[in-house]
Write an enzyme that holds these catalytic residues in place. Structure first.
Site, PDB file in Angstrom:
ATOM      1  N   HIS A  77      -2.636   1.158  21.178  1.00 25.82           N
ATOM      2  CA  HIS A  77      -1.812   2.610  21.019  1.00 25.82           C
ATOM      3  C   HIS A  77      -2.101   3.536  19.858  1.00 25.82           C
ATOM      4  O   HIS A  77      -1.976   3.017  18.930  1.00 25.82           O
ATOM      5  CB  HIS A  77      -0.316   2.023  20.996  1.00 25.82           C
ATOM      6  CG  HIS A  77       0.168   1.284  22.246  1.00 25.82           C
ATOM      7  ND1 HIS A  77       1.699   1.002  22.484  1.00 25.82           N
ATOM      8  CD2 HIS A  77      -0.293   0.880  23.483  1.00 25.82           C
ATOM      9  CE1 HIS A  77       1.863   0.599  23.710  1.00 25.82           C
ATOM     10  NE2 HIS A  77       0.595   0.436  24.188  1.00 25.82           N
ATOM     11  N   TYR A 205      10.929   4.935  20.625  1.00 26.89           N
ATOM     12  CA  TYR A 205      12.219   4.709  19.740  1.00 26.89           C
ATOM     13  C   TYR A 205      13.233   5.607  19.975  1.00 26.89           C
ATOM     14  O   TYR A 205      12.845   6.825  19.850  1.00 26.89           O
ATOM     15  CB  TYR A 205      11.654   4.728  18.429  1.00 26.89           C
ATOM     16  CG  TYR A 205      10.820   3.432  17.956  1.00 26.89           C
ATOM     17  CD1 TYR A 205       9.567   3.636  17.850  1.00 26.89           C
ATOM     18  CD2 TYR A 205      11.509   2.576  17.240  1.00 26.89           C
ATOM     19  CE1 TYR A 205       8.885   2.633  17.589  1.00 26.89           C
ATOM     20  CE2 TYR A 205      10.671   1.461  16.782  1.00 26.89           C
ATOM     21  CZ  TYR A 205       9.289   1.476  16.835  1.00 26.89           C
ATOM     22  OH  TYR A 205       8.639   0.391  16.467  1.00 26.89           O
ATOM     23  N   PRO A 297      13.188  -5.458  12.232  1.00 27.73           N
ATOM     24  CA  PRO A 297      11.892  -5.371  13.182  1.00 27.73           C
ATOM     25  C   PRO A 297      11.773  -4.154  13.466  1.00 27.73           C
ATOM     26  O   PRO A 297      10.647  -3.725  14.034  1.00 27.73           O
ATOM     27  CB  PRO A 297      12.301  -6.245  14.290  1.00 27.73           C
ATOM     28  CG  PRO A 297      13.745  -6.417  14.448  1.00 27.73           C
ATOM     29  CD  PRO A 297      14.290  -6.321  12.904  1.00 27.73           C
ATOM     30  N   LYS A 301       6.903  -4.793  10.805  1.00 30.55           N
ATOM     31  CA  LYS A 301       6.155  -5.016   9.547  1.00 30.55           C
ATOM     32  C   LYS A 301       5.993  -6.541   9.387  1.00 30.55           C
ATOM     33  O   LYS A 301       5.186  -7.000   8.574  1.00 30.55           O
ATOM     34  CB  LYS A 301       6.586  -4.218   8.512  1.00 30.55           C
ATOM     35  CG  LYS A 301       6.333  -2.655   8.360  1.00 30.55           C
ATOM     36  CD  LYS A 301       4.946  -2.384   7.910  1.00 30.55           C
ATOM     37  CE  LYS A 301       4.387  -1.280   8.433  1.00 30.55           C
ATOM     38  NZ  LYS A 301       3.707  -0.916   9.475  1.00 30.55           N
ATOM     39  N   TYR A 390       3.075   3.330   9.665  1.00 30.34           N
ATOM     40  CA  TYR A 390       3.409   2.596  10.962  1.00 30.34           C
ATOM     41  C   TYR A 390       1.891   1.705  11.194  1.00 30.34           C
ATOM     42  O   TYR A 390       2.034   0.568  11.489  1.00 30.34           O
ATOM     43  CB  TYR A 390       3.694   3.364  12.181  1.00 30.34           C
ATOM     44  CG  TYR A 390       4.358   2.631  13.216  1.00 30.34           C
ATOM     45  CD1 TYR A 390       5.662   2.486  13.388  1.00 30.34           C
ATOM     46  CD2 TYR A 390       3.425   1.912  14.162  1.00 30.34           C
ATOM     47  CE1 TYR A 390       6.374   1.679  14.365  1.00 30.34           C
ATOM     48  CE2 TYR A 390       4.040   1.187  15.177  1.00 30.34           C
ATOM     49  CZ  TYR A 390       5.180   1.117  15.265  1.00 30.34           C
ATOM     50  OH  TYR A 390       5.971   0.375  16.319  1.00 30.34           O
TER      51      TYR A 390
HETATM   52  C1  LIG Z   1      12.819  -9.641  17.566  1.00 32.90           C
HETATM   53  C2  LIG Z   1      11.821  -9.678  16.553  1.00 32.90           C
HETATM   54  C3  LIG Z   1      10.530  -8.662  16.709  1.00 32.90           C
HETATM   55  C4  LIG Z   1       9.675  -8.711  15.647  1.00 32.90           C
HETATM   56  N1  LIG Z   1       8.765  -7.578  15.999  1.00 32.90           N
HETATM   57  C5  LIG Z   1       7.805  -7.765  15.127  1.00 32.90           C
HETATM   58  C6  LIG Z   1       6.528  -6.760  15.244  1.00 32.90           C
HETATM   59  O1  LIG Z   1       6.564  -5.884  16.000  1.00 32.90           O
HETATM   60  N2  LIG Z   1       5.299  -6.817  14.283  1.00 32.90           N
HETATM   61  C7  LIG Z   1       5.510  -7.579  13.305  1.00 32.90           C
HETATM   62  O2  LIG Z   1       4.807  -7.469  12.307  1.00 32.90           O
HETATM   63  N3  LIG Z   1       6.620  -8.372  12.857  1.00 32.90           N
HETATM   64  C8  LIG Z   1       7.672  -8.761  13.672  1.00 32.90           C
HETATM   65  N4  LIG Z   1       8.672  -9.426  13.783  1.00 32.90           N
HETATM   66  C9  LIG Z   1       8.665 -10.310  12.424  1.00 32.90           C
HETATM   67  C10 LIG Z   1       7.563 -11.614  12.733  1.00 32.90           C
HETATM   68  O3  LIG Z   1       7.881 -12.349  13.924  1.00 32.90           O
HETATM   69  C11 LIG Z   1       7.640 -12.435  11.364  1.00 32.90           C
HETATM   70  O4  LIG Z   1       7.713 -11.820  10.351  1.00 32.90           O
HETATM   71  C12 LIG Z   1       6.735 -13.581  11.510  1.00 32.90           C
HETATM   72  O5  LIG Z   1       6.893 -14.711  12.475  1.00 32.90           O
HETATM   73  C13 LIG Z   1       6.420 -14.239  10.218  1.00 32.90           C
HETATM   74  O6  LIG Z   1       5.333 -15.477  10.228  1.00 32.90           O
HETATM   75  P1  LIG Z   1       5.735 -16.502   9.256  1.00 32.90           P
HETATM   76  O7  LIG Z   1       4.544 -17.674   9.382  1.00 32.90           O
HETATM   77  O8  LIG Z   1       5.708 -16.177   7.709  1.00 32.90           O
HETATM   78  O9  LIG Z   1       7.060 -17.075   9.628  1.00 32.90           O
HETATM   79  P2  LIG Z   1       7.658 -17.941  10.799  1.00 32.90           P
HETATM   80  O10 LIG Z   1       6.946 -17.255  11.906  1.00 32.90           O
HETATM   81  O11 LIG Z   1       9.181 -17.967  10.810  1.00 32.90           O
HETATM   82  O12 LIG Z   1       6.837 -19.420  10.723  1.00 32.90           O
HETATM   83  C14 LIG Z   1       7.456 -20.201   9.806  1.00 32.90           C
HETATM   84  C15 LIG Z   1       7.194 -21.754  10.347  1.00 32.90           C
HETATM   85  O13 LIG Z   1       7.689 -22.747   9.217  1.00 32.90           O
HETATM   86  C16 LIG Z   1       8.095 -23.883  10.074  1.00 32.90           C
HETATM   87  N5  LIG Z   1       9.333 -24.354   9.216  1.00 32.90           N
HETATM   88  C17 LIG Z   1      10.584 -24.043   8.818  1.00 32.90           C
HETATM   89  N6  LIG Z   1      10.923 -24.773   8.146  1.00 32.90           N
HETATM   90  C18 LIG Z   1       9.977 -25.866   7.889  1.00 32.90           C
HETATM   91  C19 LIG Z   1      10.133 -26.945   6.861  1.00 32.90           C
HETATM   92  N7  LIG Z   1      11.425 -27.188   6.460  1.00 32.90           N
HETATM   93  N8  LIG Z   1       9.208 -27.732   6.926  1.00 32.90           N
HETATM   94  C20 LIG Z   1       7.973 -27.411   7.487  1.00 32.90           C
HETATM   95  N9  LIG Z   1       7.939 -26.446   8.509  1.00 32.90           N
HETATM   96  C21 LIG Z   1       9.016 -25.464   8.755  1.00 32.90           C
HETATM   97  C22 LIG Z   1       8.823 -23.120  11.291  1.00 32.90           C
HETATM   98  O14 LIG Z   1       9.112 -24.024  12.423  1.00 32.90           O
HETATM   99  C23 LIG Z   1       7.744 -22.065  11.569  1.00 32.90           C
HETATM  100  O15 LIG Z   1       6.932 -22.582  12.601  1.00 32.90           O
HETATM  101  C24 LIG Z   1       9.641  -9.438  14.598  1.00 32.90           C
HETATM  102  C25 LIG Z   1      10.670 -10.541  14.339  1.00 32.90           C
HETATM  103  C26 LIG Z   1      11.812 -10.435  15.474  1.00 32.90           C
HETATM  104  C27 LIG Z   1      12.972 -11.518  15.352  1.00 32.90           C
END
Ligand SMILES: Cc1cc2nc3c(=O)[nH]c(=O)nc-3n(C[C@H](O)[C@H](O)[C@H](O)COP(=O)(O)OP(=O)(O)OC[C@H]3O[C@@H](n4cnc5c(N)ncnc54)[C@H](O)[C@@H]3O)c2cc1C
Length: 395
Positions: A77, A205, A297, A301, A390
């Site tokens: 995009h 948006y 969201p 980011k 962005y």
């Molecule tokens: C509706 C929505 C839209 C979004 N859109 C965007 C977007 O367009 N672009 C963008 O950059 N971001 C977006 N995000 C944010 C993005 O999804 C998250 O920032 C991303 O998933 C972060 O990754 P992470 O691995 O840090 O955490 P998570 O994806 O939360 O992964 C954490 C992992 O740790 C595990 N865990 C939890 N507790 C424990 C424990 N005690 N012991 C062992 N394992 C554990 C969980 O099961 C999970 O698998 C969006 C979020 C939402 C909710």
């Protein structure tokens, strides 16, 4: 599930995007690790979340060999659209910054990451409960888990908490050694995934008197739509008909006229907040991704910040294992947080500019919001600032 090792260099808590990318990038640098993940593999693979991948995040994935399917199936995009006061404005990323974003579902990226760590031979211990971390103030940390009623301990050199916003890793940092910052927004997003063609080739948006709306997509046949709802709303409040009619009312007529609606195949309610926990290190425990910071969201980011934390941390760990240097590890928190706070600011700005804030009695703030949007619509410099944030600021 792999056999549970008793020793590794890095134990990674959480197998989401941050944890699995970290394991892969460490493997590429010759550093072994083990992931302990609370949920089952299938549960992690089914979570529907992010979709916008910044220019540089996509390059990082591509350079590390995880970008093949993203390049084949993702959508480049070169801009996004903003709707306000009956007008549409296209922010031309490519023209303003020479960069673009890629639309590729986090669910798909997670599949690619699990495939690559399986090929790398990284042990992914799922259904790991009751994670415990000890020895982070010394040189030999230990991570304990319970799996199917059995206790296991893994000795390591470093522990990295990638366990997301609801994880436990940061709790192993003494309360006096960390500080949290938080802003709760007085609304949430109601999101629908539907098997319908997207209403537009690019994201839209919309800022409207009735509240914010976002038209997004997963592919040519699958659309993702969000609308702002009250903070205390539940899924029961949003049967499909009500969702579609509210979305339609918030879009410019020319867009609403071509919107194709259909049964929702997934529906979520997600609260909006900005939250940061600092620092990202205590002794031999490091934090990365949502375990240390959550952004609304609106700015897309969260996933991108998880990727950039991981890249900084891999360089720092490689510096230690390759040359015995602690400099990168000492600097990790400061370097990563500078980028995090930029994204916190941008996500807050987008959220504040585009949503209706309930309970504002005089309309002073509403007029400021309109002035902000009018300025953005009228100024190429303002558009360039939005575009550069962005698509992602350079690392
Ligand atoms: C509706 C929505 C839209 C979004 N859109 C965007 C977007 O367009 N672009 C963008 O950059 N971001 C977006 N995000 C944010 C993005 O999804 C998250 O920032 C991303 O998933 C972060 O990754 P992470 O691995 O840090 O955490 P998570 O994806 O939360 O992964 C954490 C992992 O740790 C595990 N865990 C939890 N507790 C424990 C424990 N005690 N012991 C062992 N394992 C554990 C969980 O099961 C999970 O698998 C969006 C979020 C939402 C909710």
């Amino acid at each position: 599930m792999s056999e549970i090792p008793t020793r590794t260099r890095v134990v990674i808590i959480g197998g989401g995007p941050a944890g699995s990318l970290l394991a892969h990038l460490l493997h590429v640098r010759g550093i072994d690790s083990v992931i302990v993940e609370l949920r089952t593999r299938d549960h992690v693979l089914e979570r529907v979340r992010a979709g916008v991948i910044e220019h540089e995040s996509a390059e990082i994935l591509r350079d590390s060999g995880v970008g093949k399917r993203m390049d084949a199936e993702g959508f480049v995009h070169e801009g996004v659209n903003l709707a306000h006061a009956g007008q549409m404005l296209r922010i031309d990323f490519q023209g303003l910054t020479g960069k673009h974003v890629t639309i590729y579902g986090q669910t798909e990226l997670q599949k690619d990451l699990y495939d690559v760590i399986d090929a790398d031979g990284v042990p992914l211990i799922d259904e790991a409960e009751g994670v415990r971390v000890g020895g982070i103030d010394g040189d030999s940390p230990m991570v304990g888990i319970d799996r199917h009623g059995q206790e296991h301990n893994i000795a390591c050199d470093f522990v990295v908490g990638c366990d997301g916003a609801h994880g436990v890793s940061r709790d192993f940092i003494p309360p006096g050694a960390r500080h949290s910052y938080e802003r709760q927004y007085p609304f949430c997003w109601v999101g629908v995934l539907s098997e319908t063609p997207p209403v537009d080739d690019e994201l839209i948006y919309a800022s409207h008197e009735r509240g914010f709306a976002l038209c997004s997509m997963r592919n040519e046949h699958r659309s993702r739509y969000y609308i702002q709802g009250p903070a205390d709303t539940t899924l029961d409040d949003w049967p499909d008909d009500r969702f579609w009619s509210e979305l339609t009312a918030r879009l410019p007529e020319t867009v609403a006229d071509r919107l194709e609606t259909g049964p929702s195949i997934e529906k979520i309610v997600t609260p909006l907040r900005s939250w940061v926990s600092e620092p990202l290190r205590h002794g031999r425990l490091f934090l990365a991704g949502d375990a240390a910071h959550v952004v609304p969201p609106t700015g897309a980011k969260g996933l991108n910040l998880a990727i950039s934390d991981v890249v900084y941390l891999v360089d720092a760990l490689a510096g230690h294992f390759d040359h015995g240097s602690m400099t990168g590890l000492d600097e990790y928190s400061g370097v990563a947080m500078a980028r995090v706070w930029n994204a916190v600011r941008f996500s807050w700005w987008m959220t504040t500019m585009l949503h209706r804030f309930p309970g504002i009695s005089d309309d002073f703030e509403r007029r400021l919001q309109r002035a902000e949007l009018d300025y953005l619509f009228g100024s190429e410099n303002a558009q360039r600032a939005m575009a550069e944030n962005y698509v992602g600021l350079p690392r």
